[in-house]
Design a protein around this motif. Structure first.
Motif, PDB file in Angstrom:
ATOM      1  N   GLY A  49       0.803  -1.374  -0.057  1.00 27.29           N
ATOM      2  CA  GLY A  49       0.172   0.065   0.145  1.00 27.29           C
ATOM      3  C   GLY A  49       0.772   1.362  -0.030  1.00 27.29           C
ATOM      4  O   GLY A  49       1.990   1.285  -0.380  1.00 27.29           O
ATOM      5  N   PHE A  50       0.263   2.124   0.312  1.00 32.51           N
ATOM      6  CA  PHE A  50       0.699   3.699   0.319  1.00 32.51           C
ATOM      7  C   PHE A  50       2.236   3.842   0.892  1.00 32.51           C
ATOM      8  O   PHE A  50       2.998   4.172   0.478  1.00 32.51           O
ATOM      9  CB  PHE A  50      -0.216   4.681   0.941  1.00 32.51           C
ATOM     10  N   PHE A  51       2.195   3.580   2.382  1.00 32.40           N
ATOM     11  CA  PHE A  51       3.230   3.688   3.241  1.00 32.40           C
ATOM     12  C   PHE A  51       4.335   2.761   2.596  1.00 32.40           C
ATOM     13  O   PHE A  51       5.595   3.092   2.926  1.00 32.40           O
ATOM     14  CB  PHE A  51       2.988   3.715   4.726  1.00 32.40           C
ATOM     15  N   TYR A  52       4.055   1.452   2.289  1.00 28.77           N
ATOM     16  CA  TYR A  52       4.804   0.713   1.847  1.00 28.77           C
ATOM     17  C   TYR A  52       5.693   1.355   0.605  1.00 28.77           C
ATOM     18  O   TYR A  52       6.872   1.427   0.467  1.00 28.77           O
ATOM     19  CB  TYR A  52       4.409  -0.726   1.271  1.00 28.77           C
ATOM     20  N   THR A  53       5.016   2.100  -0.409  1.00 31.56           N
ATOM     21  CA  THR A  53       5.501   2.694  -1.350  1.00 31.56           C
ATOM     22  C   THR A  53       6.534   3.871  -0.876  1.00 31.56           C
ATOM     23  O   THR A  53       7.621   4.020  -1.574  1.00 31.56           O
ATOM     24  CB  THR A  53       4.437   3.151  -2.634  1.00 31.56           C
ATOM     25  N   SER A  64      13.507  -0.634  -6.292  1.00 33.12           N
ATOM     26  CA  SER A  64      12.057  -0.848  -6.120  1.00 33.12           C
ATOM     27  C   SER A  64      11.342  -0.700  -7.309  1.00 33.12           C
ATOM     28  O   SER A  64      10.564  -1.581  -7.572  1.00 33.12           O
ATOM     29  CB  SER A  64      11.628  -0.057  -4.615  1.00 33.12           C
ATOM     30  N   ILE A  65      11.292   0.431  -7.815  1.00 37.47           N
ATOM     31  CA  ILE A  65      10.553   0.653  -8.945  1.00 37.47           C
ATOM     32  C   ILE A  65      11.018  -0.005 -10.295  1.00 37.47           C
ATOM     33  O   ILE A  65      10.020  -0.101 -10.895  1.00 37.47           O
ATOM     34  CB  ILE A  65      10.739   2.300  -9.024  1.00 37.47           C
ATOM     35  N   ARG A  66      12.080  -0.205 -10.317  1.00 33.93           N
ATOM     36  CA  ARG A  66      12.669  -1.047 -11.372  1.00 33.93           C
ATOM     37  C   ARG A  66      11.808  -2.573 -11.392  1.00 33.93           C
ATOM     38  O   ARG A  66      11.554  -3.095 -12.291  1.00 33.93           O
ATOM     39  CB  ARG A  66      14.172  -1.353 -11.459  1.00 33.93           C
ATOM     40  N   GLU A  67      11.886  -3.110 -10.026  1.00 33.98           N
ATOM     41  CA  GLU A  67      11.195  -4.322  -9.908  1.00 33.98           C
ATOM     42  C   GLU A  67       9.519  -4.064 -10.016  1.00 33.98           C
ATOM     43  O   GLU A  67       9.257  -4.973 -10.503  1.00 33.98           O
ATOM     44  CB  GLU A  67      11.489  -4.759  -8.250  1.00 33.98           C
ATOM     45  N   TYR A  68       9.087  -3.057  -9.842  1.00 31.01           N
ATOM     46  CA  TYR A  68       7.691  -2.696  -9.885  1.00 31.01           C
ATOM     47  C   TYR A  68       7.419  -2.859 -11.369  1.00 31.01           C
ATOM     48  O   TYR A  68       6.601  -3.667 -11.766  1.00 31.01           O
ATOM     49  CB  TYR A  68       7.209  -1.599  -9.449  1.00 31.01           C
ATOM     50  N   ILE A  69       8.123  -2.094 -12.384  1.00 33.77           N
ATOM     51  CA  ILE A  69       7.950  -2.037 -13.681  1.00 33.77           C
ATOM     52  C   ILE A  69       8.335  -3.490 -14.334  1.00 33.77           C
ATOM     53  O   ILE A  69       7.480  -3.799 -15.423  1.00 33.77           O
ATOM     54  CB  ILE A  69       9.034  -0.968 -14.430  1.00 33.77           C
ATOM     55  N   ARG A  73       4.371  -6.132  -8.856  1.00 35.92           N
ATOM     56  CA  ARG A  73       3.390  -4.849  -8.700  1.00 35.92           C
ATOM     57  C   ARG A  73       2.338  -4.965  -7.451  1.00 35.92           C
ATOM     58  O   ARG A  73       1.565  -4.142  -7.362  1.00 35.92           O
ATOM     59  CB  ARG A  73       2.794  -4.764  -9.838  1.00 35.92           C
ATOM     60  N   ALA A  74       2.439  -6.193  -7.022  1.00 37.78           N
ATOM     61  CA  ALA A  74       1.153  -6.350  -5.865  1.00 37.78           C
ATOM     62  C   ALA A  74       1.396  -5.565  -4.612  1.00 37.78           C
ATOM     63  O   ALA A  74       0.256  -4.965  -3.988  1.00 37.78           O
ATOM     64  CB  ALA A  74       1.355  -8.014  -5.456  1.00 37.78           C
ATOM     65  N   LYS A  75       2.485  -5.137  -4.156  1.00 32.48           N
ATOM     66  CA  LYS A  75       2.714  -4.453  -2.915  1.00 32.48           C
ATOM     67  C   LYS A  75       2.544  -3.079  -3.027  1.00 32.48           C
ATOM     68  O   LYS A  75       2.293  -2.178  -2.079  1.00 32.48           O
ATOM     69  CB  LYS A  75       3.911  -4.877  -2.211  1.00 32.48           C
ATOM     70  N   HIS A  76       3.031  -2.499  -4.416  1.00 34.60           N
ATOM     71  CA  HIS A  76       2.992  -0.976  -4.518  1.00 34.60           C
ATOM     72  C   HIS A  76       1.719  -0.160  -4.489  1.00 34.60           C
ATOM     73  O   HIS A  76       0.874  -0.894  -5.329  1.00 34.60           O
ATOM     74  CB  HIS A  76       3.934  -0.437  -5.748  1.00 34.60           C
ATOM     75  N   TYR A  77       1.385   1.042  -4.201  1.00 37.59           N
ATOM     76  CA  TYR A  77       0.270   1.916  -4.394  1.00 37.59           C
ATOM     77  C   TYR A  77       0.412   2.454  -5.712  1.00 37.59           C
ATOM     78  O   TYR A  77       1.501   2.685  -6.394  1.00 37.59           O
ATOM     79  CB  TYR A  77       0.410   2.895  -3.439  1.00 37.59           C
ATOM     80  N   THR A  82      -1.217   7.577  -5.514  1.00 39.77           N
ATOM     81  CA  THR A  82      -0.045   7.994  -4.579  1.00 39.77           C
ATOM     82  C   THR A  82       0.057   9.585  -4.903  1.00 39.77           C
ATOM     83  O   THR A  82       0.019  10.290  -3.724  1.00 39.77           O
ATOM     84  CB  THR A  82       1.324   7.444  -4.756  1.00 39.77           C
ATOM     85  N   ILE A  83       0.258  10.149  -6.044  1.00 40.80           N
ATOM     86  CA  ILE A  83       0.383  11.487  -6.421  1.00 40.80           C
ATOM     87  C   ILE A  83      -0.764  12.192  -5.965  1.00 40.80           C
ATOM     88  O   ILE A  83      -0.718  13.136  -5.145  1.00 40.80           O
ATOM     89  CB  ILE A  83       0.759  11.880  -7.773  1.00 40.80           C
TER      90      ILE A  83
END
Length: 244
Positions: A49-53, A64-69, A73-77, A82-83
């Motif tokens: 969620g949000f605070f994890y991101t 972290s963002i490279r892994e997301y892309i 993607r499950a954990k990131h807000y 977020t913005i």
């Protein structure tokens, strides 16, 4: 025992739908569920969620963002959510400051603040396509496509927005203009370093020589600040000319 998915009506066996991935344990909304699960779990849990991101953006931002892309993607807000949430937090912080943020900078940004008053959710994204194109061209060796550069820069924006909160937080307790301008200069430098770290971490796994990558990310960090400054100057001119 088989059931039908409440989302897509596909027949399912087990805990999740193989067609749309919705959990089978769907139940009616209750106040307790909304507060405990949807709000607290979605926003305040540090494992998702949000605070994890936000935590990831300041502990291992680029990695972290490279892994997301690349698929985790499950954990990131969501980056847009977020913005918007960060903009909302910033809005309320500015409501509590002793002096107006616009008063700190004087008439040189009066027009920009007039424009941002009604169009902040649009203006905040204006530099993204430009800086994403710059990073796409300068770091094309990584073979990340332009859209991926858009997404990584949106997450970079989340980190930059979070850093910017330091100034209004201090302004809640202080109205010393010289001190606040000094803090603003420090935050500009920290933002510059953050952009460098973010890009360096993100692209460190690709086929770049270390010193070559450092030079490239420093160039992008300079372009990042210059692009934002140019856009702010343009917004200020438009605001002064057309908004009264």
């Amino acid at each position: 025992m088989t059931n039908n998915c409440l989302n897509c009506n596909e027949e399912i066996i087990g805990k999740f739908c193989s067609n749309c991935s919705q959990a089978t344990s769907i139940h009616r909304f209750s106040l307790g569920h909304v507060i405990k699960h949807d709000f607290i779990h979605g926003i305040f849990h540090f494992d998702t969620g949000f605070f994890y991101t936000i935590k990831e953006l300041f502990s291992r931002p680029g990695h972290s963002i490279r892994e997301y892309i690349h698929g985790k993607r499950a954990k990131h807000y969501n980056y847009f959510a977020t913005i918007i949430l960060l903009l909302t937090i910033g809005y309320f912080l500015k409501k509590w400051t002793i002096i107006e943020v616009s008063d700190l900078y004087g008439k040189s940004v009066a027009g920009a603040f007039r424009l941002l008053k009604d169009y902040s959710k649009i203006a905040i994204f204006l530099h993204i396509p430009i800086i994403a194109f710059a990073s796409f061209v300068l770091l094309k060796k990584s073979k990340q496509n332009y859209t991926e550069h858009i997404v990584l820069n949106l997450y970079l924006l989340c980190g930059v927005l979070t850093i910017s909160f330091v100034l209004p937080i201090i302004m809640i307790f202080s109205a010393d203009r010289q001190f606040l301008l000094l803090i603003n200069n420090v935050l500009t430098f920290l933002t510059f370093l953050y952009v460098i770290i973010f890009y360096y971490q993100y692209f460190s796994v690709f086929d770049f020589k270390k010193y070559s990558l450092i030079i490239l990310v420093v160039i992008i960090a300079i372009l990042y600040l210059l692009t934002k400054q140019l856009i702010n100057s343009s917004l200020n001119t438009i605001g002064l000319k057309y908004l009264h």
